[in-house]
Write a protein that holds these residues in place. Structure first.
Motif, PDB file in Angstrom:
ATOM      1  N   GLY A  31      15.152 -53.564 -34.100  1.00 28.88           N
ATOM      2  CA  GLY A  31      14.911 -52.159 -33.846  1.00 28.88           C
ATOM      3  C   GLY A  31      13.557 -51.655 -34.292  1.00 28.88           C
ATOM      4  N   HIS A  32      12.762 -52.509 -34.936  1.00 33.16           N
ATOM      5  CA  HIS A  32      11.445 -52.107 -35.408  1.00 33.16           C
ATOM      6  C   HIS A  32      10.354 -52.400 -34.379  1.00 33.16           C
ATOM      7  CE1 HIS A  32      12.031 -51.960 -40.082  1.00 33.16           C
ATOM      8  NE2 HIS A  32      12.863 -51.157 -39.429  1.00 33.16           N
ATOM      9  N   ILE A  33       9.239 -51.697 -34.519  1.00 34.75           N
ATOM     10  CA  ILE A  33       7.990 -52.090 -33.866  1.00 34.75           C
ATOM     11  C   ILE A  33       7.119 -52.686 -34.977  1.00 34.75           C
ATOM     12  CG2 ILE A  33       5.970 -51.352 -32.549  1.00 34.75           C
ATOM     13  CD1 ILE A  33       7.558 -48.995 -31.519  1.00 34.75           C
ATOM     14  N   HIS A  34       6.810 -53.952 -34.851  1.00 35.29           N
ATOM     15  CA  HIS A  34       6.136 -54.725 -35.900  1.00 35.29           C
ATOM     16  C   HIS A  34       4.811 -55.224 -35.338  1.00 35.29           C
ATOM     17  CE1 HIS A  34       6.898 -57.478 -39.565  1.00 35.29           C
ATOM     18  NE2 HIS A  34       5.641 -57.680 -39.208  1.00 35.29           N
ATOM     19  N   ALA A  35       3.739 -55.074 -36.102  1.00 31.28           N
ATOM     20  CA  ALA A  35       2.408 -55.484 -35.648  1.00 31.28           C
ATOM     21  C   ALA A  35       1.874 -56.638 -36.474  1.00 31.28           C
ATOM     22  CB  ALA A  35       1.429 -54.310 -35.716  1.00 31.28           C
ATOM     23  N   LEU A  36       1.170 -57.548 -35.797  1.00 26.45           N
ATOM     24  CA  LEU A  36       0.354 -58.568 -36.447  1.00 26.45           C
ATOM     25  C   LEU A  36      -1.097 -58.146 -36.280  1.00 26.45           C
ATOM     26  CD1 LEU A  36       1.885 -61.944 -35.161  1.00 26.45           C
ATOM     27  CD2 LEU A  36       2.098 -60.985 -37.456  1.00 26.45           C
ATOM     28  N   ILE A  37      -1.799 -57.955 -37.409  1.00 23.19           N
ATOM     29  CA  ILE A  37      -3.205 -57.585 -37.340  1.00 23.19           C
ATOM     30  C   ILE A  37      -4.010 -58.515 -38.228  1.00 23.19           C
ATOM     31  CG2 ILE A  37      -2.586 -55.172 -36.919  1.00 23.19           C
ATOM     32  CD1 ILE A  37      -3.579 -54.539 -39.761  1.00 23.19           C
ATOM     33  N   LEU A 165      13.223 -58.495 -17.151  1.00 20.69           N
ATOM     34  CA  LEU A 165      13.953 -59.624 -17.727  1.00 20.69           C
ATOM     35  C   LEU A 165      14.922 -59.207 -18.820  1.00 20.69           C
ATOM     36  CD1 LEU A 165      11.470 -62.629 -17.896  1.00 20.69           C
ATOM     37  CD2 LEU A 165      13.242 -62.109 -16.242  1.00 20.69           C
ATOM     38  N   GLU A 166      15.072 -57.903 -19.002  1.00 18.64           N
ATOM     39  CA  GLU A 166      16.030 -57.347 -19.952  1.00 18.64           C
ATOM     40  C   GLU A 166      15.850 -57.925 -21.352  1.00 18.64           C
ATOM     41  OE1 GLU A 166      19.927 -57.811 -18.337  1.00 18.64           O
ATOM     42  OE2 GLU A 166      19.419 -56.854 -16.437  1.00 18.64           O
ATOM     43  N   PRO A 167      14.659 -57.778 -21.929  1.00 20.89           N
ATOM     44  CA  PRO A 167      14.410 -58.348 -23.256  1.00 20.89           C
ATOM     45  C   PRO A 167      15.097 -57.555 -24.364  1.00 20.89           C
ATOM     46  CG  PRO A 167      12.533 -57.040 -22.574  1.00 20.89           C
ATOM     47  CD  PRO A 167      13.484 -57.059 -21.398  1.00 20.89           C
ATOM     48  N   THR A 168      15.537 -58.266 -25.382  1.00 25.74           N
ATOM     49  CA  THR A 168      15.954 -57.609 -26.616  1.00 25.74           C
ATOM     50  C   THR A 168      14.790 -57.565 -27.596  1.00 25.74           C
ATOM     51  OG1 THR A 168      16.818 -59.737 -27.399  1.00 25.74           O
ATOM     52  CG2 THR A 168      18.383 -58.206 -26.397  1.00 25.74           C
ATOM     53  N   LEU A 169      13.875 -58.534 -27.470  1.00 26.92           N
ATOM     54  CA  LEU A 169      12.666 -58.575 -28.281  1.00 26.92           C
ATOM     55  C   LEU A 169      11.472 -58.752 -27.354  1.00 26.92           C
ATOM     56  CD1 LEU A 169      10.984 -58.784 -30.871  1.00 26.92           C
ATOM     57  CD2 LEU A 169      11.696 -61.171 -31.069  1.00 26.92           C
ATOM     58  N   MET A 170      10.607 -57.734 -27.310  1.00 28.99           N
ATOM     59  CA  MET A 170       9.397 -57.786 -26.495  1.00 28.99           C
ATOM     60  C   MET A 170       8.218 -58.171 -27.371  1.00 28.99           C
ATOM     61  SD  MET A 170       9.755 -54.337 -24.170  1.00 28.99           S
ATOM     62  CE  MET A 170       8.226 -54.684 -23.302  1.00 28.99           C
ATOM     63  N   LEU A 171       7.423 -59.134 -26.913  1.00 30.29           N
ATOM     64  CA  LEU A 171       6.234 -59.550 -27.632  1.00 30.29           C
ATOM     65  C   LEU A 171       5.021 -59.193 -26.794  1.00 30.29           C
ATOM     66  CD1 LEU A 171       8.500 -62.227 -28.003  1.00 30.29           C
ATOM     67  CD2 LEU A 171       7.028 -62.263 -30.013  1.00 30.29           C
ATOM     68  N   LEU A 172       4.214 -58.290 -27.300  1.00 34.06           N
ATOM     69  CA  LEU A 172       3.091 -57.731 -26.557  1.00 34.06           C
ATOM     70  C   LEU A 172       1.784 -58.189 -27.194  1.00 34.06           C
ATOM     71  CD1 LEU A 172       4.424 -54.079 -26.155  1.00 34.06           C
ATOM     72  CD2 LEU A 172       4.742 -56.013 -24.592  1.00 34.06           C
ATOM     73  N   ASP A 173       0.956 -58.829 -26.399  1.00 31.05           N
ATOM     74  CA  ASP A 173      -0.306 -59.373 -26.898  1.00 31.05           C
ATOM     75  C   ASP A 173      -1.446 -58.443 -26.500  1.00 31.05           C
ATOM     76  OD1 ASP A 173      -2.276 -60.963 -27.932  1.00 31.05           O
ATOM     77  OD2 ASP A 173      -1.875 -62.698 -26.674  1.00 31.05           O
ATOM     78  N   GLU A 174      -2.005 -57.703 -27.477  1.00 31.45           N
ATOM     79  CA  GLU A 174      -3.126 -56.796 -27.253  1.00 31.45           C
ATOM     80  C   GLU A 174      -2.849 -55.832 -26.092  1.00 31.45           C
ATOM     81  OE1 GLU A 174      -5.667 -56.611 -29.189  1.00 31.45           O
ATOM     82  OE2 GLU A 174      -6.112 -58.567 -30.062  1.00 31.45           O
ATOM     83  N   VAL A 194       9.812 -47.404 -24.364  1.00 33.74           N
ATOM     84  CA  VAL A 194      10.574 -48.598 -23.981  1.00 33.74           C
ATOM     85  C   VAL A 194      11.111 -49.346 -25.195  1.00 33.74           C
ATOM     86  CG1 VAL A 194       9.282 -48.829 -21.828  1.00 33.74           C
ATOM     87  CG2 VAL A 194       8.578 -50.160 -23.848  1.00 33.74           C
ATOM     88  N   ALA A 195      10.593 -49.025 -26.399  1.00 32.85           N
ATOM     89  CA  ALA A 195      11.092 -49.681 -27.614  1.00 32.85           C
ATOM     90  C   ALA A 195      12.459 -49.156 -28.029  1.00 32.85           C
ATOM     91  CB  ALA A 195      10.099 -49.480 -28.758  1.00 32.85           C
ATOM     92  N   THR A 196      12.892 -48.056 -27.442  1.00 26.41           N
ATOM     93  CA  THR A 196      14.213 -47.514 -27.771  1.00 26.41           C
ATOM     94  C   THR A 196      15.290 -48.532 -27.421  1.00 26.41           C
ATOM     95  OG1 THR A 196      13.438 -45.265 -27.303  1.00 26.41           O
ATOM     96  CG2 THR A 196      15.820 -45.621 -27.368  1.00 26.41           C
ATOM     97  N   GLY A 197      16.045 -48.940 -28.435  1.00 25.18           N
ATOM     98  CA  GLY A 197      17.102 -49.921 -28.213  1.00 25.18           C
ATOM     99  C   GLY A 197      16.600 -51.345 -28.164  1.00 25.18           C
TER     100      GLY A 197
END
Length: 255
Positions: A31-37, A165-174, A194-197
């Motif tokens: 349920g989080h939005i997590h960033a790698l920086i 693709l109905e993701p439960t975990l989306m990984l977004l690159d830049e 779109v991060a809701t849920g």
């Protein structure tokens, strides 16, 4: 309390003796939005490629919902709901936005390579494709060729094809790379919506984006975790400021 949907344990990647990722431990909470920086050479992209199975680790373990996925392939983890945007985000310029989303929906059905079927056989996907375009603010672009769409709208289309693709975990690159301020604001609001849920893990260079969106941030430097926490916590960490935040005043840093 949230539980970890994705976890890396002692993740290490070496290339001919060079350690690009050094004993990284990471937990992405559901349920989080997590960033790698991190600064140039920090290992962000390599970690991302390891987590999404585009690279095999030298050592370490990756778990998804508590189950090991270290030995699985990228297409196999995508079926589990862990979807990296660029896996299906190479939009086709000669197709309309609607047709691009239909292709992504077709992948979910497992009929991607039924080339002998007439195009009309995909018409049953139109309603869902239109719903996804509306969700990312592209309803008016449904019949527009992708090559004619502004850059920021193409990136929004990539999000729509990922959602197909109905993701439960989306990984977004830049996700905001190369965008002007107006498009950045639009994509930030799109990601928040779109991060809701869902859970989002993103590599991002724009610190304003990170500060506005993310529940948790992992800072990498020289392939290792330098700090982790909320934005205010990492922004005031002396080691982080020294290694990464030299351009904090502008809100951006080099990817």
């Amino acid at each position: 309390m949230s539980s970890a949907i994705l976890e890396a344990r002692n993740l290490t990647k070496q290339f001919r003796g060079f350690t690009a990722v050094d004993d990284v431990n990471l937990q992405v909470q559901e349920g989080h939005i997590h960033a790698l920086i991190g600064p140039n050479g920090a290992g962000k992209t390599t970690v991302f490629n390891l987590l999404t199975k585009f690279l095999p680790p030298t050592r370490g373990e990756i778990l998804y919902r508590g189950k090991p996925i270290t030995g699985m392939k990228a297409n196999e983890i995508a079926r589990l709901g862990l979807v990296r945007s660029f896996q299906i985000s190479a939009v086709f310029g000669h197709m309309t936005a609607l047709e691009n989303v239909r292709v992504a929906l077709q992948r979910k059905l497992g009929t991607s390579f039924h080339f002998w079927k007439p195009e009309s056989s995909l018409d049953h996907l139109n309603d869902r494709a239109l719903e996804l375009l509306d969700e990312v603010g592209l309803a008016e672009y449904a019949d527009v060729l992708t090559v004619e769409m502004p850059y920021g709208r193409k990136r929004a289309l990539e999000v729509a094809t990922t959602l197909a693709l109905e993701p439960t975990l989306m990984l977004l690159d830049e996700p905001t790379q190369g965008m002007g301020a107006e498009d950045v604001d639009r994509i930030v609001e799109l990601i928040r919506r779109v991060a809701t849920g869902r859970t989002v893990l993103m590599v991002e260079h724009n610190l304003r984006v990170v500060s506005r969106l993310c529940d948790r941030i992992t800072v990498l430097a020289r392939g290792a975790v330098l700090a982790e926490g909320g934005y205010q916590q990492v922004a005031h960490d002396p080691q982080v400021r020294e290694a990464y935040m030299g351009s904090e005043a502008t809100g951006e840093a080099t990817a």
